[in-house]
Structure formats: C-alpha cells, structure tokens
Enzyme design. Structure first.
Site, PDB file in Angstrom:
ATOM      1  N   ASP A  35      12.063  35.360 -41.838  1.00 50.71           N
ATOM      2  CA  ASP A  35      13.398  35.604 -42.393  1.00 50.71           C
ATOM      3  C   ASP A  35      13.339  35.732 -43.916  1.00 50.71           C
ATOM      4  O   ASP A  35      12.511  35.089 -44.558  1.00 50.71           O
ATOM      5  CB  ASP A  35      14.308  34.426 -41.991  1.00 50.71           C
ATOM      6  CG  ASP A  35      15.771  34.770 -42.135  1.00 50.71           C
ATOM      7  OD1 ASP A  35      16.096  35.941 -42.422  1.00 50.71           O
ATOM      8  OD2 ASP A  35      16.602  33.857 -41.974  1.00 50.71           O
ATOM      9  N   ASN A  83      19.793  41.985 -33.269  1.00 49.09           N
ATOM     10  CA  ASN A  83      19.619  42.800 -34.488  1.00 49.09           C
ATOM     11  C   ASN A  83      20.188  44.219 -34.361  1.00 49.09           C
ATOM     12  O   ASN A  83      20.340  44.925 -35.366  1.00 49.09           O
ATOM     13  CB  ASN A  83      18.144  42.892 -34.905  1.00 49.09           C
ATOM     14  CG  ASN A  83      17.620  41.618 -35.556  1.00 49.09           C
ATOM     15  OD1 ASN A  83      16.420  41.328 -35.529  1.00 49.09           O
ATOM     16  ND2 ASN A  83      18.503  40.838 -36.165  1.00 49.09           N
TER      17      ASN A  83
HETATM   18  C1  FPP Z   1      14.629  39.093 -41.583  1.00 50.39           C
HETATM   19  O1  FPP Z   1      14.978  39.520 -42.854  1.00 50.39           O
HETATM   20  C2  FPP Z   1      13.650  39.947 -41.023  1.00 50.39           C
HETATM   21  C3  FPP Z   1      13.791  40.691 -39.880  1.00 50.39           C
HETATM   22  C4  FPP Z   1      14.983  41.444 -39.473  1.00 50.39           C
HETATM   23  C5  FPP Z   1      12.686  40.721 -38.947  1.00 50.39           C
HETATM   24  C6  FPP Z   1      11.333  40.783 -39.559  1.00 50.39           C
HETATM   25  C7  FPP Z   1      10.882  42.183 -39.742  1.00 50.39           C
HETATM   26  C8  FPP Z   1       9.783  42.511 -40.442  1.00 50.39           C
HETATM   27  C9  FPP Z   1       8.875  41.514 -41.059  1.00 50.39           C
HETATM   28  C10 FPP Z   1       9.430  43.942 -40.597  1.00 50.39           C
HETATM   29  C11 FPP Z   1       9.052  44.636 -39.315  1.00 50.39           C
HETATM   30  C12 FPP Z   1       7.977  43.921 -38.566  1.00 50.39           C
HETATM   31  C13 FPP Z   1       6.963  44.527 -37.901  1.00 50.39           C
HETATM   32  C14 FPP Z   1       6.031  43.713 -37.080  1.00 50.39           C
HETATM   33  C15 FPP Z   1       6.723  45.966 -37.971  1.00 50.39           C
HETATM   34  P1  FPP Z   1      16.527  39.672 -43.140  1.00 50.39           P
HETATM   35  O2  FPP Z   1      16.817  41.120 -43.255  1.00 50.39           O
HETATM   36  O3  FPP Z   1      17.338  38.939 -42.129  1.00 50.39           O
HETATM   37  O4  FPP Z   1      16.589  38.950 -44.532  1.00 50.39           O
HETATM   38  P2  FPP Z   1      17.901  38.287 -45.188  1.00 50.39           P
HETATM   39  O5  FPP Z   1      18.340  37.184 -44.264  1.00 50.39           O
HETATM   40  O6  FPP Z   1      17.370  37.788 -46.493  1.00 50.39           O
HETATM   41  O7  FPP Z   1      18.910  39.385 -45.336  1.00 50.39           O
END
Ligand code: FPP
Length: 255
Positions: A35, A83
């Site tokens: 996250d 998501n």
């Molecule tokens: C959370 O950050 C992250 C995700 C939505 C999932 C994780 C995705 C990746 C690491 C990239 C894709 C992965 C692969 C394996 C190709 P957020 O957007 O919720 O962050 P925030 O809470 O700070 O907005």
C-alpha cells in the site's frame, strides 16, 4: 538477474553476522499488502501512475531478495476484487503494468526457480492477460525454489464464498457428508492450496487493516505494519520485518 545460490544456515554477507544464520528467521510464507503507491507519488508531486510504476520496481526487488533469503512462498496483493471501483484510467494503468511485469520477468522467474501462482478470480481480467498468466503458470509449474503468488481480482470473502459454493455442490451431489467437512479440507480448497501456512503478513503505508486479504490463511499469522510506503520498501525493510517476526513468541492458541 540470476539470484545468488542460497544455503539455509549460511551467512548473508549483507546482514549483521550475529543474527544472519537464517535470514528468514524460520518464516516460510510471507504475504504483503503493498500500500502507498499513490501517497508516494503525491509526496513527490508525480502522477499516481508513476507511483504504481515505482511499486513494480519494489515488487521486482523484493521477489529477488525473498528468493535469495530462502523464503519458500511470497504472496503479493496486486489487485483486489474491490479495486475495480478505482477510476478507469488507473485500473488500466495497473493492468498495463501487470502485462509488462509478467512479460519482462518471466525469463528471470524461470532462471531462478520461481514458480508463479495466481490467487483470486483472474479469469475475469482481459483475455490477453489471462493468456499471459496461463502461459506463465504452465511454464514455471515445475520450479521449486520459491512460489510467487500474485493476488489478482482477489478478495478473501470472495475466495471463501467460492469454496463454500463448491462444497455445497458436492454435498448436493451426495459426494460429501456435511459432518465430514474439515478445516484441512477447507484449507486445501483455498486459492493458496499447496503453499506453506502463512507466517508473516506485512502491510506498508501505516494503514492498520487487512482489507479482505487472506482472512482464512491469516488465522495464526504474525502481523507487521510499517509506515514505509510500498515504493520505498526494500531489503532492509524486509529484514526488519523478519527480525520482528523472529522475536515473536508464537503460541498458536496454546501457552
Ligand atoms: C496501493 O497503492 C497499491 C495497489 C493498488 C496495489 C499494488 C500494485 C502495485 C505494486 C503495482 C502492480 C503490481 C504488479 C505485480 C504488476 P494505493 O494506490 O492504494 O496507494 P495510496 O493508498 O497511497 O493511494
């Protein structure tokens, strides 16, 4: 990049010699809620998409490090069944990164004995991604150094619902007696079937919740929360989490 050969009990030259006998501290299966990509980007006045891109680089590094340490299984929460409610361009960015990641890293998985697994209902993704995943699953099926499970369109409640529905069908057909359904049978019907029990569940970015991730598997897992945003999570952070795991007294309900 080819991973360094690892022998359990060998000294990791990068860690403190005294505590480096087993860098995993006995953890066989680690899962991570990755996250904070968005906040990482925001803090640097960059678009969210670049936060996710940097997040993939952290994925690549942690997969290598975990493999070198001798972790048997690593499960990463890449895209939850919730998501889909993000803006369409963000969903599309994440899917694009997933496509790229599988295409660019599949050779390295194979070279390093990494078996790819996907948990979640990934068949609902775009058909070209499903095809890429199916090819990668088939190609790496015989690898046994580390299992890398990527959670895609995954939700723990959805996983449990699918298991219950399948068991209910068997009961209806008369092939399963309700009283004979066991905890082992349920564990074996989860998407994580065949993986070691989940030892350590890590969440980055300071949020203190499980967000519908591995609710069944986390029954006796140790939990580790860090304020570090996912793109900044590196080898030292993983070592800190494992050290904390090593310091815990796991009683599994006993005393
Ligand atoms: C959370 O950050 C992250 C995700 C939505 C999932 C994780 C995705 C990746 C690491 C990239 C894709 C992965 C692969 C394996 C190709 P957020 O957007 O919720 O962050 P925030 O809470 O700070 O907005």
């Amino acid at each position: 990049m080819r991973l360094a050969p690892f022998k359990k009990g060998s000294i990791d030259p990068d860690a403190d010699a005294v505590e480096a006998v087993d860098p995993t501290y006995g953890a066989r299966h680690i899962a991570i809620i990755m996250d904070g990509n968005g906040r990482w980007a925001k803090s640097k006045h960059l678009p969210r998409a670049l936060g996710h891109k940097k997040g993939v680089e952290a994925v690549r590094d942690i997969v290598r490090v975990a493999g070198e340490m001798g972790i048997e299984a690593l499960t990463l929460y890449a895209f939850s069944s919730e998501n889909w409610s993000r803006p369409a361009d963000e969903v599309s960015d994440l899917m694009g990164l997933l496509r790229q990641y599988i295409q660019s890293d599949i050779d390295e998985f194979d070279e390093n004995g990494i078996r790819l697994k996907v948990i979640g209902n990934y068949k609902a993704l775009d058909s070209d991604i499903v095809q890429l995943i199916d090819n990668a699953l088939e190609r790496t099926a015989g690898n046994d150094r580390m299992t890398l499970a990527i959670a895609l369109n995954y939700g723990a409640q959805d996983e449990m619902l699918r298991v219950v529905q399948n068991i209910a069908k068997s009961v209806k057909l008369g092939t399963v007696e309700p009283d004979q359904i066991s905890i082992d049978q349920l564990s074996g019907a989860m998407d994580t079937a065949g993986m070691p029990p989940l030892d350590l569940l890590i969440r980055t970015s300071g949020e203190l919740r499980l967000s519908n991730f591995l609710l069944w598997q986390a029954a006796y897992s140790e939990l580790y929360f860090t304020d570090t945003l996912w793109p900044d999570f590196d080898k030292e952070e993983l070592q800190r989490a494992l050290k904390s795991f090593g310091d815990r007294d796991r009683r599994f309900g006993g005393r």
